[in-house]
Design a protein around this motif. Sequence first.
Motif, PDB file in Angstrom:
ATOM      1  N   SER A   1       0.847  -1.186   0.000  1.00 50.11           N
ATOM      2  CA  SER A   1       0.000   0.000   0.000  1.00 50.11           C
ATOM      3  C   SER A   1       0.887   1.241   0.000  1.00 50.11           C
ATOM      4  O   SER A   1       2.069   1.176   0.355  1.00 50.11           O
ATOM      5  CB  SER A   1      -0.944   0.019   1.209  1.00 50.11           C
ATOM      6  OG  SER A   1      -0.208   0.017   2.422  1.00 50.11           O
TER       7      SER A   1
ATOM      8  N   THR B   1      -6.024   2.975   2.438  1.00 46.75           N
ATOM      9  CA  THR B   1      -6.562   1.724   1.902  1.00 46.75           C
ATOM     10  C   THR B   1      -6.764   1.775   0.390  1.00 46.75           C
ATOM     11  O   THR B   1      -6.950   0.733  -0.243  1.00 46.75           O
ATOM     12  CB  THR B   1      -7.918   1.415   2.561  1.00 46.75           C
ATOM     13  OG1 THR B   1      -8.799   2.539   2.372  1.00 46.75           O
ATOM     14  CG2 THR B   1      -7.751   1.165   4.052  1.00 46.75           C
TER      15      THR B   1
ATOM     16  N   HIS C   1      -4.164  -0.178  -1.643  1.00 48.50           N
ATOM     17  CA  HIS C   1      -3.768  -1.462  -1.069  1.00 48.50           C
ATOM     18  C   HIS C   1      -3.919  -2.588  -2.089  1.00 48.50           C
ATOM     19  O   HIS C   1      -4.907  -2.659  -2.820  1.00 48.50           O
ATOM     20  CB  HIS C   1      -4.618  -1.794   0.156  1.00 48.50           C
ATOM     21  CG  HIS C   1      -4.355  -3.168   0.708  1.00 48.50           C
ATOM     22  ND1 HIS C   1      -5.210  -4.225   0.492  1.00 48.50           N
ATOM     23  CD2 HIS C   1      -3.307  -3.660   1.424  1.00 48.50           C
ATOM     24  CE1 HIS C   1      -4.727  -5.308   1.069  1.00 48.50           C
ATOM     25  NE2 HIS C   1      -3.577  -4.996   1.636  1.00 48.50           N
TER      26      HIS C   1
END
Length: 518
Positions: free
Chosen positions: A110, A119, A122
């Motif tokens: 990530s 996120t 990721h």
Amino acid sequence: MRKHPLTLRLSFLALLASTATGFAAEFAPLFLSANQLSIATGKPSLVMMSSGSTHIPVWSMSGGTDGQSVSGVVTGLPKDCGGVRVEITVTTTDAETSPALEDVYRVHLSQMVEGAPFTERHLQGDPIRTALPAAPLHSRTIVLESYYQVVPDAPLTLRIQREPADPADTFTRPTGLAVVKVTPLSALAEPRIVQDVPGYNSWPMLQALGDKLVCVYTRGSGHTIGEDARATYARTSTDGGKTWTAETVVANSPGYGDVPVGKGLDSTGAMLLWVRRVGKDWHQDLYRTTDGVKFTLVTTPELAVRPVQITDVFSVPNVGLMSLWFAGNYGTEATNSWGMVTSKDDGKTWTQTPVESDLPKDQWPTEPAAVYLGDGKILCIARTEMGGPGTVRSQFQITSTDYGKTWTRKQTNITDVAASTPSLILDAKTGLLSLYYYQRGRAGLLRRRVVEPKHVFEHPLLWPASEAVAAGSQIAYDAGNVNATVIGGTHYLSFYSGKAPNTAVLVSELKAPGGGKK
């Protein structure tokens, strides 16, 4: 217990290192030692692995406890890099190590980009399985991710995890993670556009007719196969895909959706094309062309088992033309099958032969690609319809040693896949086999693996690591379906990419491994 050869020969590894270069150039690698990593999940241990006066810090990764991982942060990526390759070096002191055993690892990657949640970028890496060495203290370098697309000026966080709960991880003892190597790579070359008019331009087939490329594709309103609006079209190029002729119609059947599903050459060098016609019923139509512009319907064979698709046509001595097919409904019932169709008269008539029937979904090989190797040997790679994060999601390898009379099917170590249709090119000059496939979803990458067929024909777990050769949209089903052909020393790869309802058909040009000229 599975048996593995101890190692690939050093000469073979050197050959791959010198010939299997793709579009991405390498920068100086960056390293994280065990002391630069920390616990991320579970309770792995930072220990000193010792032998005599040699002491090396490693993270002990359990072979019995799932969920153990360590992480680190990489900074200082070159400003003009476009991706990274991630490798780990592992070893063990345990006397039980053996090449008949395997362990499995994955990497999580990530980047923390300004203005976006951490996120967003990721990527959960795919599980990578490798055989252990025959003796303790021997180290192994394992490629966990061959190309992760990066933002150069953002920190890169990586997490390394062993997967003892995966069925392929058969070594129950600890292993030691010593080093993580991160190699920055240049950005991948942009593919060329074949067709990008409004609509879902998709599922291309690409065939060389002499020095001409013929790209056949279909267009509809979305990821559908049976809509009446879906037809099949063709364009040709004589300059490697830089420019293309006007679009011509191959098939536009009233009340049906027409989709190209397989291509090849007959004994005269003319192009053959399988087109699946779906509406109130299903048909597999075979077309022929000598110029890539005018296509003539040859036959619509009556088949006892209705295929989902009939795939690429190839020639087998003593047999004639051969295509593989698969049938099923993508459900969980054990009703799936696959087999072959053969023709002794250049495609005018075909004989269907089922090979395996009543298969469950996890044992069902779909969208197979095959090459004839010589001496009666055929090698096929087939897609898996399984999802999920484990090694059960690996592609199949199917082989025959008797011109297709009998077949053997096994799973491979090719796990960086997601609904990935394979395509194969066997180089007549070098003998190298190139496998292409598109990894859909967050990866969004067209990948290649290059091997001498004899090294994997009986050992499908020994395919070398992949390299990325092109990138597309990172959307599950709006990109993919590579189909490859070759002219001289150049491989040409068609695929599609975009976001529904509009996608484009693309072609990438790639130097053939082993001395081909781009």
